[in-house]
Design a protein around this motif. Structure first.
Motif, PDB file in Angstrom:
ATOM      1  N   ARG A  14    -134.526  25.466   3.903  1.00 55.89           N
ATOM      2  CA  ARG A  14    -135.260  26.199   4.932  1.00 55.89           C
ATOM      3  C   ARG A  14    -134.387  26.411   6.155  1.00 55.89           C
ATOM      4  O   ARG A  14    -133.640  25.524   6.564  1.00 55.89           O
ATOM      5  CB  ARG A  14    -136.524  25.420   5.300  1.00 55.89           C
ATOM      6  N   ARG A  15    -134.464  27.615   6.738  1.00 55.69           N
ATOM      7  CA  ARG A  15    -133.605  27.958   7.865  1.00 55.69           C
ATOM      8  C   ARG A  15    -134.408  28.566   9.014  1.00 55.69           C
ATOM      9  O   ARG A  15    -135.398  29.259   8.800  1.00 55.69           O
ATOM     10  CB  ARG A  15    -132.542  28.985   7.432  1.00 55.69           C
ATOM     11  N   TYR A  16    -133.935  28.311  10.222  1.00 56.08           N
ATOM     12  CA  TYR A  16    -134.330  29.100  11.384  1.00 56.08           C
ATOM     13  C   TYR A  16    -133.234  30.147  11.568  1.00 56.08           C
ATOM     14  O   TYR A  16    -132.047  29.805  11.623  1.00 56.08           O
ATOM     15  CB  TYR A  16    -134.429  28.240  12.644  1.00 56.08           C
ATOM     16  N   VAL A  17    -133.617  31.407  11.647  1.00 58.02           N
ATOM     17  CA  VAL A  17    -132.639  32.484  11.801  1.00 58.02           C
ATOM     18  C   VAL A  17    -132.824  33.121  13.172  1.00 58.02           C
ATOM     19  O   VAL A  17    -133.888  33.656  13.486  1.00 58.02           O
ATOM     20  CB  VAL A  17    -132.789  33.542  10.692  1.00 58.02           C
ATOM     21  N   LEU A  18    -131.777  33.045  13.973  1.00 58.48           N
ATOM     22  CA  LEU A  18    -131.790  33.603  15.320  1.00 58.48           C
ATOM     23  C   LEU A  18    -130.934  34.865  15.335  1.00 58.48           C
ATOM     24  O   LEU A  18    -129.765  34.833  14.953  1.00 58.48           O
ATOM     25  CB  LEU A  18    -131.238  32.590  16.315  1.00 58.48           C
ATOM     26  N   THR A  19    -131.514  35.976  15.763  1.00 60.25           N
ATOM     27  CA  THR A  19    -130.751  37.210  15.955  1.00 60.25           C
ATOM     28  C   THR A  19    -130.874  37.633  17.404  1.00 60.25           C
ATOM     29  O   THR A  19    -131.930  37.463  18.030  1.00 60.25           O
ATOM     30  CB  THR A  19    -131.262  38.336  15.040  1.00 60.25           C
ATOM     31  N   LEU A  20    -129.781  38.211  17.925  1.00 65.78           N
ATOM     32  CA  LEU A  20    -129.765  38.542  19.346  1.00 65.78           C
ATOM     33  C   LEU A  20    -128.815  39.694  19.619  1.00 65.78           C
ATOM     34  O   LEU A  20    -127.749  39.802  19.012  1.00 65.78           O
ATOM     35  CB  LEU A  20    -129.347  37.312  20.161  1.00 65.78           C
ATOM     36  N   SER A  31    -123.390  29.861  25.526  1.00 66.90           N
ATOM     37  CA  SER A  31    -124.795  29.628  25.864  1.00 66.90           C
ATOM     38  C   SER A  31    -125.621  29.353  24.618  1.00 66.90           C
ATOM     39  O   SER A  31    -126.450  28.440  24.581  1.00 66.90           O
ATOM     40  CB  SER A  31    -125.360  30.832  26.618  1.00 66.90           C
ATOM     41  N   ILE A  32    -125.384  30.154  23.562  1.00 66.69           N
ATOM     42  CA  ILE A  32    -126.166  30.004  22.325  1.00 66.69           C
ATOM     43  C   ILE A  32    -125.787  28.711  21.612  1.00 66.69           C
ATOM     44  O   ILE A  32    -126.663  27.926  21.221  1.00 66.69           O
ATOM     45  CB  ILE A  32    -125.950  31.220  21.415  1.00 66.69           C
ATOM     46  N   SER A  33    -124.490  28.476  21.441  1.00 63.26           N
ATOM     47  CA  SER A  33    -124.066  27.275  20.711  1.00 63.26           C
ATOM     48  C   SER A  33    -124.425  26.004  21.481  1.00 63.26           C
ATOM     49  O   SER A  33    -124.771  24.975  20.882  1.00 63.26           O
ATOM     50  CB  SER A  33    -122.565  27.323  20.443  1.00 63.26           C
ATOM     51  N   ALA A  81    -135.657  30.705  27.668  1.00 60.08           N
ATOM     52  CA  ALA A  81    -134.969  30.485  28.940  1.00 60.08           C
ATOM     53  C   ALA A  81    -133.505  30.895  28.842  1.00 60.08           C
ATOM     54  O   ALA A  81    -132.933  31.469  29.778  1.00 60.08           O
ATOM     55  CB  ALA A  81    -135.074  29.016  29.346  1.00 60.08           C
ATOM     56  N   VAL A  82    -132.885  30.624  27.696  1.00 60.29           N
ATOM     57  CA  VAL A  82    -131.496  31.042  27.482  1.00 60.29           C
ATOM     58  C   VAL A  82    -131.407  32.564  27.469  1.00 60.29           C
ATOM     59  O   VAL A  82    -130.509  33.156  28.075  1.00 60.29           O
ATOM     60  CB  VAL A  82    -130.954  30.461  26.160  1.00 60.29           C
ATOM     61  N   ALA A  83    -132.352  33.200  26.775  1.00 58.79           N
ATOM     62  CA  ALA A  83    -132.352  34.664  26.690  1.00 58.79           C
ATOM     63  C   ALA A  83    -132.501  35.298  28.072  1.00 58.79           C
ATOM     64  O   ALA A  83    -131.858  36.314  28.366  1.00 58.79           O
ATOM     65  CB  ALA A  83    -133.471  35.129  25.758  1.00 58.79           C
ATOM     66  N   ARG A  84    -133.336  34.703  28.903  1.00 54.35           N
ATOM     67  CA  ARG A  84    -133.515  35.246  30.256  1.00 54.35           C
ATOM     68  C   ARG A  84    -132.212  35.182  31.057  1.00 54.35           C
ATOM     69  O   ARG A  84    -131.889  36.087  31.832  1.00 54.35           O
ATOM     70  CB  ARG A  84    -134.627  34.498  30.990  1.00 54.35           C
ATOM     71  N   GLN A  85    -131.447  34.123  30.850  1.00 53.71           N
ATOM     72  CA  GLN A  85    -130.170  33.992  31.547  1.00 53.71           C
ATOM     73  C   GLN A  85    -129.160  35.047  31.101  1.00 53.71           C
ATOM     74  O   GLN A  85    -128.257  35.412  31.863  1.00 53.71           O
ATOM     75  CB  GLN A  85    -129.598  32.586  31.318  1.00 53.71           C
ATOM     76  N   GLU A  91    -132.417  41.380  23.618  1.00 53.17           N
ATOM     77  CA  GLU A  91    -133.387  41.492  22.534  1.00 53.17           C
ATOM     78  C   GLU A  91    -133.088  40.392  21.521  1.00 53.17           C
ATOM     79  O   GLU A  91    -131.946  40.271  21.060  1.00 53.17           O
ATOM     80  CB  GLU A  91    -133.281  42.869  21.867  1.00 53.17           C
ATOM     81  N   TRP A  92    -134.097  39.600  21.181  1.00 52.05           N
ATOM     82  CA  TRP A  92    -133.848  38.497  20.271  1.00 52.05           C
ATOM     83  C   TRP A  92    -135.111  38.148  19.501  1.00 52.05           C
ATOM     84  O   TRP A  92    -136.215  38.527  19.875  1.00 52.05           O
ATOM     85  CB  TRP A  92    -133.358  37.260  21.040  1.00 52.05           C
TER      86      TRP A  92
END
Length: 299
Positions: A14-20, A31-33, A81-85, A91-92
């Motif tokens: 099972r994975r969480y997949v983050l796209t941005l 910031s992401i890592s 909060a990371v995305a806002r920075q 877009e994520w």
């Protein structure tokens, strides 16, 4: 669980997949890592693209869900909060592969794309459940029900009022499932602008031509008249501009003067099935990021 932990749960796949996607600048990867390290995220796949023309940065990150002691919604709340920075244009999305995605197929009379997708779904090669097939003819009903999937027949009259009512019926049949993808598997009707808008980023079409050449009907016959040496197929997102949506995948096959339009149609079917299945799978795996009229595909 945090970054200092030395143990983690066994990998269950099972994975969480983050796209941005966001305007490019320094420090985005850090910031992401940094965020992923903070929550104990074990990255299994990471892809990046910096587009010098548009000035945008794109990434797709796949993280072991078992390595994170947070539910997907909690990860979303913290990453916001990371995305806002990274800026207001960012877009994520974050998806959980443990949540089964859904697909609805729209068809007419041609069976090759439908059969291919049904078979792939039955073999668990498609990361989604096909909820229903909707056809404007009954030709493909028996094929569909053979796979245990509901088939809905919605006839399309030629008069404008009748077509409007038919599309309203199609909308109701599709929207009840709130699918992750609405696939036009050789559905020979042009979606009205309101459906294109409401299904934006989810409606996927296979066009039997290597776009942008030979848009519209009978593209193989158009190609034959031009004496082309390559024929192809294009999987793209549906927009109100006919056959002009962001392209997900394309492929071609070489032909010669010896091939008739009938030969080209036969050869084209093979390309169409492969191109559509790839495009749908990449969409469902969150590998396609749309920016304007173009896509970034982390395949």
């Amino acid at each position: 669980m945090n970054a200092a932990d030395t143990t983690t749960a066994p990998d269950d796949g099972r994975r969480y997949v983050l796209t941005l996607g966001c305007p490019d600048t320094t420090g985005i990867v850090a910031s992401i890592s940094g965020f992923l390290a903070e929550i104990g995220g074990w990255i299994t796949e990471a892809a990046y693209h910096s587009d010098e023309t548009s000035g945008w940065f794109f990434t797709r990150q796949s993280i072991r869900a078992s390595s994170v002691d947070l539910a997907a919604e909690q990860v979303r709340e913290r990453f916001a909060a990371v995305a806002r920075q990274l800026g207001p244009e960012t877009e994520w999305r974050l998806t959980d592969t443990g949540e089964t995605k859904s697909v609805v197929l729209l068809v007419s009379k041609d069976s090759h794309c439908l059969l291919d997708l049904l078979a792939r779904a039955e073999r668990d090669e498609l990361p989604a459940r096909i909820e229903a097939v909707i056809g404007n003819h009954r030709d493909l009903e028996s094929i569909t029900t053979r796979f245990g999937i509901p088939f809905h027949h919605v006839p399309f009259p030629k008069d404008p009022e009748g077509k409007t009512a038919a599309f309203a019926r199609v909308r109701s049949l599709v929207d009840v499932h709130d699918p992750d993808a609405i696939v036009l598997a050789r559905f020979m009707q042009i979606l009205p602008a309101d459906l294109c808008a409401d299904w934006a980023g989810r409606a996927i079409n296979i066009h039997h031509s290597f776009l942008p050449s030979f848009v519209g009907a009978r593209p193989y016959h158009q190609a034959f008249e031009r004496g082309v040496k390559l024929i192809g197929a294009t999987c793209h997102y549906v927009t109100a501009d006919l056959d002009a949506g962001p392209i997900i995948e394309q492929d071609v096959s070489r032909i010669s003067h010896e091939q008739s339009p009938t030969d080209m149609v036969r050869l084209g079917r093979d390309i169409e099935t492969l191109v559509l299945s790839r495009g749908v799978r990449w969409h469902l795996e969150d590998r396609v990021l749309v920016h304007g009229r173009k896509t970034v595909v982390f395949a």
